[in-house]
Design a protein around this motif. Structure first.
Motif, PDB file in Angstrom:
ATOM      1  N   GLU A   1      -2.927  43.285  -0.521  1.00 29.67           N
ATOM      2  CA  GLU A   1      -2.391  43.775   0.754  1.00 29.67           C
ATOM      3  C   GLU A   1      -2.504  42.700   1.836  1.00 29.67           C
ATOM      4  N   GLN A   2      -3.679  42.094   1.966  1.00 34.50           N
ATOM      5  CA  GLN A   2      -3.871  41.053   2.988  1.00 34.50           C
ATOM      6  C   GLN A   2      -2.995  39.832   2.707  1.00 34.50           C
TER       7      GLN A   2
ATOM      8  N   THR B   1       2.143  45.195   8.844  1.00 38.75           N
ATOM      9  CA  THR B   1       1.035  45.877   8.162  1.00 38.75           C
ATOM     10  C   THR B   1       1.482  47.217   7.596  1.00 38.75           C
ATOM     11  N   GLU B   2       2.171  48.011   8.396  1.00 35.51           N
ATOM     12  CA  GLU B   2       2.626  49.315   7.912  1.00 35.51           C
ATOM     13  C   GLU B   2       3.675  49.163   6.824  1.00 35.51           C
TER      14      GLU B   2
ATOM     15  N   ARG C   1       1.929  48.317   3.585  1.00 36.74           N
ATOM     16  CA  ARG C   1       1.238  49.502   3.053  1.00 36.74           C
ATOM     17  C   ARG C   1       2.221  50.483   2.410  1.00 36.74           C
TER      18      ARG C   1
ATOM     19  N   LEU D   1       3.258  48.998  -0.902  1.00 39.99           N
ATOM     20  CA  LEU D   1       2.219  49.152  -1.924  1.00 39.99           C
ATOM     21  C   LEU D   1       2.079  50.604  -2.386  1.00 39.99           C
ATOM     22  N   CYS D   2       2.387  51.567  -1.518  1.00 41.21           N
ATOM     23  CA  CYS D   2       2.401  52.967  -1.958  1.00 41.21           C
ATOM     24  C   CYS D   2       3.482  53.175  -3.019  1.00 41.21           C
TER      25      CYS D   2
END
Length: 141
Positions: free
Chosen positions: A15-16, A118-119, A122, A125-126
């Motif tokens: 994620e980072q 960032t959102e 995320r 990745l979901c």
């Protein structure tokens, strides 16, 4: 592309790594006089450009990301049955969304950019994150 080699080869947290990659990509594009000139040219000449122009312009970046997502799928970091579509979703949720935002005095606020990226990572990745197999004996929620 430099960002892929900087952030998407060796990392502790996917994620980072994806967030840092997008932030670098946006910063380099926003800080580039070539990029600004290209946007002005495309805006002025949009009616005269072939439909495939922008696709070809971004192919190198897209192909690099697609190769990494394919490798991430092979190693189990991502679940990407179609890496090309995953790349398009990733771009749409992150840096393309940033570039589509209205700007104040020609720039986008840093906090807004960070939040979008960032959102977006995320959400990506979901959809494409590593799946865990649920034990058949465990009740589902």
């Amino acid at each position: 592309m430099q960002g892929i080699s900087d952030y998407l080869w060796e990392f502790q947290d996917l994620e980072q790594a994806l967030i840092f990659f997008c932030e670098q990509f946006v910063a380099s594009a926003n800080g580039s006089s070539d990029y600004s000139a290209l946007i002005r040219l495309v805006t002025m000449e949009a009616a005269n450009l072939p439909a495939s122009f922008l696709e070809k312009l971004d192919n190198a970046t897209e192909e690099g990301i697609t190769r990494r997502f394919t490798e991430f799928g092979q190693t189990g970091l991502l679940d990407v049955p179609d890496p090309v579509m995953a790349t398009k979703h990733f771009a749409a949720l992150t840096f393309l969304l940033v570039f589509d935002q209205p700007r104040k005095n020609g720039t986008l606020e840093e906090e807004q950019t960070k939040r979008i990226i960032t959102e977006g990572v995320r959400v990506f990745l979901c959809a494409y994150g590593k799946r865990t197999v649920q034990n058949e004996n465990q009740p589902s929620n």
